[in-house]
Write an enzyme that holds these catalytic residues in place. Structure first.
Site, PDB file in Angstrom:
ATOM      1  CD  GLU A  40      -2.985  -0.847   2.162  1.00  0.00           C
ATOM      2  OE1 GLU A  40      -2.837  -0.075   3.272  1.00  0.00           O
ATOM      3  OE2 GLU A  40      -4.137  -1.606   1.855  1.00  0.00           O
ATOM      4  CD  GLU A  44      -4.685  -5.608   3.016  1.00  0.00           C
ATOM      5  OE1 GLU A  44      -3.402  -5.907   3.105  1.00  0.00           O
ATOM      6  OE2 GLU A  44      -5.127  -4.445   3.844  1.00  0.00           O
TER       7      GLU A  44
HETATM    8  C1  IDC Z   1      -3.113  -4.041  10.036  1.00  0.00           C
HETATM    9  C2  IDC Z   1      -3.605  -5.153  11.007  1.00  0.00           C
HETATM   10  C3  IDC Z   1      -3.182  -4.728  12.511  1.00  0.00           C
HETATM   11  C4  IDC Z   1      -1.715  -4.075  12.409  1.00  0.00           C
HETATM   12  C5  IDC Z   1      -1.709  -2.995  11.632  1.00  0.00           C
HETATM   13  C6  IDC Z   1      -0.339  -2.392  11.340  1.00  0.00           C
HETATM   14  O1  IDC Z   1      -4.849  -5.830  11.034  1.00  0.00           O
HETATM   15  O2  IDC Z   1      -3.188  -6.107  13.238  1.00  0.00           O
HETATM   16  O3  IDC Z   1      -1.433  -3.587  13.843  1.00  0.00           O
HETATM   17  O4  IDC Z   1      -1.942  -3.405  10.281  1.00  0.00           O
HETATM   18  O5  IDC Z   1       0.580  -3.176  10.984  1.00  0.00           O
HETATM   19  C7  IDC Z   1      -4.346  -2.235   5.506  1.00  0.00           C
HETATM   20  C8  IDC Z   1      -2.997  -2.917   5.704  1.00  0.00           C
HETATM   21  C9  IDC Z   1      -2.836  -3.907   6.819  1.00  0.00           C
HETATM   22  C10 IDC Z   1      -3.757  -3.541   7.883  1.00  0.00           C
HETATM   23  C11 IDC Z   1      -5.144  -3.377   7.689  1.00  0.00           C
HETATM   24  C12 IDC Z   1      -6.059  -3.196   8.669  1.00  0.00           C
HETATM   25  O6  IDC Z   1      -2.611  -3.371   4.574  1.00  0.00           O
HETATM   26  O7  IDC Z   1      -1.369  -4.027   6.943  1.00  0.00           O
HETATM   27  O8  IDC Z   1      -3.523  -4.478   9.054  1.00  0.00           O
HETATM   28  N1  IDC Z   1      -5.241  -2.434   6.493  1.00  0.00           N
HETATM   29  O9  IDC Z   1      -5.885  -1.912   9.152  1.00  0.00           O
HETATM   30  N2  IDC Z   1      -4.772  -1.314   4.631  1.00  0.00           N
HETATM   31  C13 IDC Z   1      -5.952  -1.060   5.056  1.00  0.00           C
HETATM   32  C14 IDC Z   1      -6.351  -1.701   6.131  1.00  0.00           C
END
Ligand code: IDC
Length: 463
Positions: free
Chosen positions: A289, A381
């Site tokens: 991302e 994702e």
């Molecule tokens: C989130 C995980 C969470 C973690 C956070 C930071 O669910 O446990 O603490 O990342 O690493 C994304 C990202 C993905 C995120 C997810 C939800 O690609 O890494 O995971 N998210 O926030 N993009 C949009 C949402």
């Protein structure tokens, strides 16, 4: 108590629903029901109901059961149209789970209220036939070992995929939609990716792909490049042995400019692409991302990483992240035109689109719809919840999104196949400490919805 009152208030609405039998519904020869109370509080409970069709394939079904005489009431149900009359309850399949092949299951759930004791319901029927069956050996059949080319698996049928026009196409040059799950960060949840959980993903969820999320920061790749490269390769092999595609995700997130990790990306991809070059099941996602970076910056990164992959593995599909957390720029006030007007200079590539259903709605859907006629897109994702990965699941928006992706034949991976203590996770906390990844009791509300969608027949073209 507050929660119960809120739930009870929806009771009247729900009970007004009527059950429509499909004209195509036929009696099932046999069925099995697993009913698990997944949580209970004073006067209320939540249960998962997994119904498995052991008879002939059905196109339309109704599950019936009898509530025990203890004042039990269905307050809210999901993944079916629920109705209650006295102690008799019915749950009718909805458009996306109405077809149940022999051996196929649907996962439903309900919230109920009760007074006194809370025994389980009895007298389960499927299309009027008593469910007395046991599933037998099928669920525990090990996957075909070997190279994933065994017939019948997603990789066995589709072979090496490639981009054709705006689609991902199989070995017969026909568009295919690959549907599967994303791991959580493998630095945190490696215990969730074992033979039992991946058997469940392949055989029970009938997933086509496993996205392997290898964070680069946050205790990920940068702390142990060789170790994380090995872990990714190990999961590529496990996916291959089960006939699933492996989407190797170089999970950049913070910092958002992928160029920060350019050298690491070149090292990592040179290694995994060389090691896996002869496999048919690997797809590369080079930057999860991008954020706080222009499209020009992302394009420049892609045009340096892609040649490294191509030099080692000329025919693998590569997916490029887009601006604004892979939102095609929408989250940064832009849109797909910056890519349409200035695409990455490489063949056999796709662009990533990510969404979280509770946060991203119509504006994002219309951008993706427009983009899909110009650019090869892959939803590498998405979540059923808010962009934090938590909050309430948005069933309506998720369903709108998945219907759109199905219609556009855009592949997807859901965040996450894990038991993280967040509502985006498919499994309830603690699941990965055990060995059961198949019963409905281990699924969260999000997991049940996504499993129901992913496990429907793929109907991949074979000529
Ligand atoms: C989130 C995980 C969470 C973690 C956070 C930071 O669910 O446990 O603490 O990342 O690493 C994304 C990202 C993905 C995120 C997810 C939800 O690609 O890494 O995971 N998210 O926030 N993009 C949009 C949402």
């Amino acid at each position: 108590m507050k929660r119960l009152l809120a739930l009870l208030s929806t009771c009247a609405t729900m009970l007004g629903l009527t059950v429509a039998f499909s004209p195509h519904a036929v009696a099932a020869a046999g069925c099995k029901v697993d009913y698990t109370v997944t949580s209970q509080w004073q006067g209320g409970f939540q249960a998962g109901v997994k119904v498995t069709n052991l008879g002939s394939p059905v196109d339309g079904w109704t599950l019936g059961f009898t509530l025990p005489d203890s004042g039990q009431k269905v307050v809210q149900g999901w993944n079916a149209t629920w109705s209650q009359s006295g102690s008799a309850v019915t749950a009718a399949g909805v458009d996306w789970n109405r077809a149940l092949a022999t051996g196929a299951s649907a996962d439903l759930g309900l919230v109920g209220s009760f007074t006194g004791a809370n025994p389980k319901p009895t007298a389960f029927t499927l299309n009027g036939v008593a469910c007395t069956g046991s599933v037998g050996g099928d669920d525990t059949t090990p996957p075909d070992p070997g190279d994933g080319t065994s017939s019948g698996t997603p990789v066995g049928i589709n072979g090496q995929v490639h981009v054709c026009g705006v689609h991902l196409c199989n070995q017969y040059d026909r568009p295919v939609q690959l549907r599967g799950m994303s791991t959580h960060g493998i630095q945190w949840f490696s215990q969730c990716y074992n033979d039992a959980s991946l058997d469940a993903l392949a055989n029970d969820w009938k997933a086509d792909l496993l996205r392997i999320s290898m964070y680069v920061q946050e205790d990920g790749y940068e702390t142990d490049p060789a170790g994380f490269t090995n872990r990714v390769n190990g999961l590529v092999d496990k996916a291959e042995a089960r006939g699933m595609y492996a989407l190797v995700d170089f999970h950049t997130l913070t910092p958002g400019d992928p160029n920060y990790n350019l050298d690491r990306a070149k090292t990592f991809f040179a290694s995994v692409a060389a090691r896996n070059a002869d496999k048919k099941n690997v797809i590369y996602e080079i930057a999860n991302e991008p954020n706080g970076v222009s499209w020009a910056g992302i394009k420049s990164y892609a045009e340096q990483v892609i040649p490294v992959i191509r030099a080692a593995d000329p025919d693998a599909v590569v997916i490029v992240g887009t601006r604004g957390w892979s939102s095609l720029g929408v989250s940064d006030g832009s849109d797909e035109t910056e890519i349409v007007n200035n695409p990455v200079n490489a063949d056999n590539i796709m662009y990533a689109f990510h969404f979280y259903a509770a946060s991203h709605k119509d504006a994002y859907r219309s951008t993706l719809s427009r983009a899909a006629s110009r650019l090869p897109m892959f939803a590498t994702e998405f979540g059923t919840v808010s962009a934090t990965g938590g909050g309430a699941m948005d069933r309506e928006s998720t369903t709108a999104w998945l219907n759109l992706l199905d219609q556009l034949k855009i592949g997807y991976a859901n965040w996450t196949y894990s038991d993280a203590d967040e509502s985006s996770a498919a499994f309830r906390p603690g699941t990965c400490d055990g060995s059961d990844y198949s019963s409905s009791g281990v699924l969260t509300e999000s997991g049940a919805l996504i499993k129901s969608r992913i496990s429907t027949a793929d109907n991949f073209p074979t000529s």
